[in-house]
Enzyme design. Structure first.
Site, PDB file in Angstrom:
ATOM      1  N   ASP A 197       0.858  -1.179   0.000  1.00  0.00           N
ATOM      2  CA  ASP A 197       0.000   0.000   0.000  1.00  0.00           C
ATOM      3  C   ASP A 197       0.903   1.241   0.000  1.00  0.00           C
ATOM      4  O   ASP A 197       1.853   1.324   0.795  1.00  0.00           O
ATOM      5  CB  ASP A 197      -0.887   0.001   1.247  1.00  0.00           C
ATOM      6  CG  ASP A 197      -1.990   1.035   1.164  1.00  0.00           C
ATOM      7  OD1 ASP A 197      -3.075   0.695   0.680  1.00  0.00           O
ATOM      8  OD2 ASP A 197      -1.737   2.188   1.578  1.00  0.00           O
ATOM      9  N   ASN A 205      -2.509  13.095  -3.797  1.00  0.00           N
ATOM     10  CA  ASN A 205      -3.609  13.571  -4.637  1.00  0.00           C
ATOM     11  C   ASN A 205      -4.047  14.978  -4.221  1.00  0.00           C
ATOM     12  O   ASN A 205      -4.298  15.844  -5.074  1.00  0.00           O
ATOM     13  CB  ASN A 205      -4.801  12.616  -4.547  1.00  0.00           C
ATOM     14  CG  ASN A 205      -4.644  11.392  -5.442  1.00  0.00           C
ATOM     15  OD1 ASN A 205      -4.004  11.464  -6.483  1.00  0.00           O
ATOM     16  ND2 ASN A 205      -5.225  10.278  -5.028  1.00  0.00           N
ATOM     17  N   HIS A 210      -4.947  14.787  -8.950  1.00  0.00           N
ATOM     18  CA  HIS A 210      -5.163  13.379  -9.287  1.00  0.00           C
ATOM     19  C   HIS A 210      -4.343  12.924 -10.491  1.00  0.00           C
ATOM     20  O   HIS A 210      -3.977  11.749 -10.585  1.00  0.00           O
ATOM     21  CB  HIS A 210      -6.654  13.126  -9.527  1.00  0.00           C
ATOM     22  CG  HIS A 210      -7.468  13.150  -8.274  1.00  0.00           C
ATOM     23  ND1 HIS A 210      -7.543  12.085  -7.414  1.00  0.00           N
ATOM     24  CD2 HIS A 210      -8.228  14.138  -7.707  1.00  0.00           C
ATOM     25  CE1 HIS A 210      -8.315  12.380  -6.378  1.00  0.00           C
ATOM     26  NE2 HIS A 210      -8.749  13.631  -6.533  1.00  0.00           N
ATOM     27  N   GLU A 240      -4.763   2.595  -4.036  1.00  0.00           N
ATOM     28  CA  GLU A 240      -3.304   2.471  -3.971  1.00  0.00           C
ATOM     29  C   GLU A 240      -2.882   1.138  -3.355  1.00  0.00           C
ATOM     30  O   GLU A 240      -1.743   0.979  -2.903  1.00  0.00           O
ATOM     31  CB  GLU A 240      -2.714   3.627  -3.155  1.00  0.00           C
ATOM     32  CG  GLU A 240      -3.095   3.650  -1.691  1.00  0.00           C
ATOM     33  CD  GLU A 240      -4.411   4.369  -1.395  1.00  0.00           C
ATOM     34  OE1 GLU A 240      -4.598   4.801  -0.243  1.00  0.00           O
ATOM     35  OE2 GLU A 240      -5.260   4.488  -2.302  1.00  0.00           O
TER      36      GLU A 240
END
Length: 321
Positions: A197, A205, A210, A240
């Site tokens: 992760d 972001n 983004h 993610e």
């Protein structure tokens, strides 16, 4: 109003055409206009008709075809198809099915045929019957469907891939993961399992936008793919979050790969064309256990280790035996 048809009548009577000639001309026109390669074989095993498309599809040498043509215009089927058999990827089932169809005049057939040159042909066949159920032979239709099959395969591949990173999407990853679990159990081979992760991805972001976040995800997967082998599975489970399977990888090998995956992200920033973006990844590592009922059991253990890595400061790999 009157119509003078005398000129038309005169032309028709001066150029009479029999029904037989018309039918023969019509059949010839249909044969040559067809996208299918057409082969007609009578009840004696003699080829009585074929079109140019058939010759092209099977890449037959017309000199050889003509050399085997008898005075009545027919050709023994085995001599017509001899060269074609060399193109077949699986000749035995092809020949076996042909024999079955000749033995069963009323049976229709549809199948796909793979050739050695990578092409795929679609084959249809039907028996020729006249009034009184008399059997005259069999018609074979062959169509080259290679491009269609490639298009279908490409669409299937797209359906299995994450559109952003190009890696396996969650559904297909889980399907492939279940297959790898069965293979590892069957051959008694180790299987490394990783959950990964990206750290603080939401802040990337929020800070850079983004589009920059997408660039990070794309770059991360490219770097990971450079570390992994072709046989290793990489899937984007969502957002993610990623999962990786390492077939035939024991503890030492799996932990080594896990560290390489981590450092490939932490050691250099991602450049989105404007800004250098620094990011890190946390991961959980385990091996498939003989007691795992499903691959989800191993992924769950790796997930527990992942959360431990998050809680212990991130940018690290934790393992869970």
């Amino acid at each position: 109003m009157s119509v003078d048809v005398s000129a038309q009548d005169q032309r028709e009577t001066s150029n009479p055409i029999s029904r037989e000639v018309f039918d023969r001309s019509l059949l010839r026109a249909i044969n040559e206009a067809s996208p299918d390669g057409i082969l007609v074989v009578d009840d004696r095993g003699m080829v009585v008709s074929y079109n140019q498309r058939f010759i092209d599809i099977w890449q037959l040498d017309m000199n050889i075809v003509q050399a085997n043509t008898l005075t009545d215009g027919t050709i023994p089927e085995n001599k017509m198809m001899y060269a074609a058999f060399a193109l077949l990827k699986y000749p035995e089932p092809f020949i076996k099915r042909v024999v079955e169809l000749y033995a069963n005049p009323w049976e229709r057939d549809y199948c796909e045929i793979e050739l050695n040159d990578g092409r795929t042909l679609e084959r249809h066949s039907v028996g020729l019957h006249a009034d009184g159920d008399h059997y005259y032979g069999r018609v074979w239709f062959f169509r080259d469907v290679t491009e269609r099959k490639r298009g279908e395969a490409a669409l299937r591949e797209l359906a299995c891939r994450d559109p952003l990173t190009g890696e396996l999407n969650r559904g297909h990853f889980m399907e492939r993961a279940a297959e790898e679990q069965e293979r590892a159990k069957r051959h008694k081979k180790p299987l490394g399992v990783l959950m990964l992760d990206l750290d603080y991805f939401k802040s990337i972001n929020d800070r850079f936008g983004h589009a920059a976040g997408d660039k990070v995800l794309e770059t991360v997967c490219k770097r990971w793919r450079s570390v992994l082998r072709n046989a290793d599975l990489l899937g984007r489970l969502g957002g993610e979050e990623f999962a990786i399977l390492l077939p035939d990888s024991d503890w030492d090998a799996t932990l080594l790969v896990a560290e390489r995956l981590r450092s490939s992200i932490a050691d250099q920033p991602v450049y989105d064309g404007v800004t250098e973006i620094f990011c890190t990844v946390s991961g959980g590592v385990t091996l498939l256990s003989p007691t795992d009922a499903s691959i989800e059991d191993a992924l769950y253990r790796a997930d527990i280790a992942l959360y431990r890595a998050k809680n212990q400061g991130r940018n690290r790999m934790e393992y869970n035996p």
